[in-house]
Design an enzyme around this catalytic site. Structure first.
Site, mmCIF file in Angstrom:
data_model
loop_
_atom_site.group_PDB
_atom_site.id
_atom_site.type_symbol
_atom_site.label_atom_id
_atom_site.label_comp_id
_atom_site.label_asym_id
_atom_site.label_seq_id
_atom_site.Cartn_x
_atom_site.Cartn_y
_atom_site.Cartn_z
ATOM 1 N N SER A 213 0.760 -1.296 0.058
ATOM 2 C CA SER A 213 -0.084 0.038 0.004
ATOM 3 C C SER A 213 0.954 1.252 0.093
ATOM 4 C CB SER A 213 -0.811 0.137 1.219
ATOM 5 O OG SER A 213 -1.521 1.202 1.517
ATOM 6 N N TYR B 113 -1.478 -0.835 10.433
ATOM 7 C CA TYR B 113 -1.450 -1.045 8.830
ATOM 8 C C TYR B 113 -0.195 -0.739 8.197
ATOM 9 C CZ TYR B 113 -3.722 -1.147 4.242
ATOM 10 O OH TYR B 113 -3.987 -1.496 2.877
#
Ligand SMILES: NC(=O)c1ccc[n+]([C@@H]2O[C@H](COP(=O)([O-])OP(=O)(O)OC[C@H]3O[C@@H](n4cnc5c(N)ncnc54)[C@H](OP(=O)(O)O)[C@@H]3O)[C@@H](O)[C@H]2O)c1
Length: 265
Positions: free
Chosen positions: A139, A153
């Site tokens: 990401s 995350y």
């Protein structure tokens, strides 16, 4: 001869888009995720559209035994993994302290441990056969400063980026390509699953969002070209570039301001 790609998190979003991309290029598919219904529908769709074979093996990757069980199930069907896409993932925006340990454990298991274990299980065979593809879906968050709220995350994705880059170097010249794909905001079920859809839709204009099919195509092409990493979209590349040059303190302040703005929305 058709190659076979194993795709995790293929029941929705970027994983399903990657399955469509690989099938359109003639790859046979092994599709996994927890929800069998969407996997089976996708398998039927892609078999009919491209004449490929598509095998569905449902698994919950938050189970520590799942990676080895999955690869054993693949071998039991007489299939060889020529390509691996580590894509399954989710985020939690509930705060580190307000999220229970089991949920943190599941997040680390699905997005960090499972990709490592699946890679370790299939890479030796790929190197031995002189052909392989590993595409890890990380990401833009892994390239950005830390954020609070979804505290783990970004670090999990940073790990995946670094580990992918290391594997890319380790497999150079073997016929195996390892690439990490770093999407920014992408239209999938991701923000419905973590409950932030309304907030992010208000905060980020439509032009900041990319289509999952486009992201998948960029990831596929980068892996075929044996690029170590790829970040889709001009805006996402600008943000990743900024994050590289800004001093840590300033970058953290900017992220904190941004988070406050999000909370007010
Ligand atoms: N969308 C974005 O803005 C964005 C941005 C950057 C990176 N990403 C990354 O892109 C990847 C794909 O996300 P997406 O946007 O396509 O989200 P999505 O539409 O919610 O899809 C997530 C996929 O992961 C699977 N999954 C979740 N938990 C799982 C578990 N315990 N075991 C097995 N499979 C599991 C889901 O399948 P089941 O529910 O059927 O298990 C689903 O197929 C993720 O790694 C995510 O971090 C997304």
């Amino acid at each position: 001869m058709r190659r076979t790609v194993l795709i995790t998190g293929a029941s929705a979003g970027i994983g399903a888009a990657l399955a469509r991309t690989y099938a359109a290029k003639g790859w046979n598919l092994i599709l996994t995720a927890r929800r069998e219904g969407p996997l089976t529908r996708l398998a039927d769709e892609l078999t009919a559209a491209h004449g490929v074979t598509a095998t569905v093996i449902p698994e919950d990757l938050s189970d520590p035994a799942a990676p080895e069980r999955l690869i054993a199930a693949v071998a039991a069907r007489g299939l060889t993994v020529d390509g691996l896409v580590n894509n399954a993932g989710f985020s939690r925006v509930t705060g580190f302290l307000d999220t229970d340990l089991a949920a943190h454990r599941a997040m680390i298991q699905v997005m960090l441990t499972a990709p490592v274990e699946l890679s370790r299980l299939v890479l030796p065979g790929m190197v031995q056969r002189g052909f392989g593809r590993v595409l890890n879906v990380a990401s833009l968050a892994g390239q950005m400063p830390a954020t609070g709220g979804d505290t783990l995350y970004g670090p999990i994705k940073s790990f995946l980026i670094k580990a992918s880059q290391g594997l890319h170097l380790e497999t150079l010249g073997t016929g195996v390509h390892v690439t990490v794909l770093n999407p920014g905001y992408t239209l999938t079920e991701f923000h419905d699953v973590n409950g932030s859809r309304d907030q992010v839709s208000r905060a980020y204009p439509a032009w900041m969002w990319m289509d999952a099919a486009r992201v998948a195509q960029i990831g596929y092409d980068a892996c075929e070209a044996n690029r170590a990493s790829v970040t889709p979209g001009v805006m996402n590349n600008v943000m990743a570039g900024l994050a590289r040059v800004l001093p840590d303190g300033l970058a953290l302040k900017m992220v904190a301001n941004h988070a406050r703005r999000l909370e007010r929305l």
